[in-house]
Design a protein around this motif. Sequence first.
Motif, PDB file in Angstrom:
ATOM      1  N   THR A 162       0.855  -1.187   0.000  1.00 24.88           N
ATOM      2  CA  THR A 162       0.000   0.000   0.000  1.00 24.88           C
ATOM      3  C   THR A 162       0.881   1.224   0.000  1.00 24.88           C
ATOM      4  OG1 THR A 162      -1.723  -1.160   1.267  1.00 24.88           O
ATOM      5  CG2 THR A 162      -1.827   1.243   1.199  1.00 24.88           C
ATOM      6  N   THR A 208      -4.018   3.227  -3.838  1.00 31.94           N
ATOM      7  CA  THR A 208      -3.152   4.051  -2.993  1.00 31.94           C
ATOM      8  C   THR A 208      -3.985   4.678  -1.871  1.00 31.94           C
ATOM      9  OG1 THR A 208      -3.468   5.879  -4.558  1.00 31.94           O
ATOM     10  CG2 THR A 208      -1.492   4.543  -4.816  1.00 31.94           C
ATOM     11  N   ASP A 209      -3.288   5.304  -0.928  1.00 33.09           N
ATOM     12  CA  ASP A 209      -3.954   5.938   0.215  1.00 33.09           C
ATOM     13  C   ASP A 209      -3.311   7.305   0.430  1.00 33.09           C
ATOM     14  OD1 ASP A 209      -5.287   6.585   2.527  1.00 33.09           O
ATOM     15  OD2 ASP A 209      -4.144   5.230   3.819  1.00 33.09           O
TER      16      ASP A 209
END
Length: 347
Positions: A33, A60-61
């Motif tokens: 991630t 994604t973050d």
Amino acid sequence: MKKYVLLLSVNFMLLLAVVFVTSHSRKHGEMLTCRFTFVSVPADNEIARGVKKADGELGTDTRLRGLRRKDDESQARLLRWAAYSKVDGVVTSGGNDQDGDLARRIEELAQQEIPVVTVEEDIENASRAAYIGPDPAEVGQKMEKMASDCLRKTERTHENVQSSILLLADRAGNSTQERWLRAFRDAASSDDALQDIRILVGSCGVEEAEVRHSIRQLLSDYHGISVICCFSTAASEHLGKLLSEESSAGEVSALTVGMSDRIREDVEEGRTKGTVFWDREREGYEAIRMLKKQLSRNPEEMASLQTVRSNAQQDMPTVYLPVYIADMDSLPDQKKGQDHELEWDLQ
């Protein structure tokens, strides 16, 4: 006893699976991630929508961090916070970096192997990993075309006063806006319609009060201004409203950059004659995609990136977005954003 043996066996197999997936990802330059931060000063919902769309599609973050108003010192502080928080990558806009503080903060991130992608306005001579934004030459050329068209349609009411075009930027030190202005002048030098036109340059700040003061002062100092070309996306938000309220503006034609709701409304209502714009939502999307490619360290991914020679004489991955012009008769369909769903960490 058999239950315990079976439980241990299952746990051991799960552990092996996790180790395999992690090692396989690292071997191929992938991350499980990617944690990014979008530092936006002021908070920009248009670009943020693209950032969050990329999160949803690319896995994604990204955290949205910003200010309610433009403040270069606070932007540098937020970039320093990103370095301390050990994120995987940063997206930020450039701007006026006269003292080099933003470049130093980006250098700190680069030393920690945290790539920074700049959007819209670049920070030249900084160790950024890539730039996403409008082609500077196109911005200047399209603005010059609109200004030339405005002059052709405008009758000269003061025959004894030389007509002028006023070019507005945030303030000195904004390298991206300076490139836009330079492209305008280059295009104007070969435009027969502008050979007898005086081209002036002024600065206006970004807040409404600053822009109002600058407009009043410039209109007082220079007579014969026929067209005002505003190259600041922030100041463009206020220009139409302020000119409609300013009696000394007369029949001055205003041109802006951007396509926010307010800028669109100014064009629709005739407060401004037109605007130069690009897909700012795509800016945010492409920035996240670029960061993910940078972190993949996949040779094929890296080879696919277009590079442009930067001021530091280094090949830097760059995505130039198409630039468009719009007037009252050619406004594009309005995008329906869901800005209420954006979760900003505002300082």
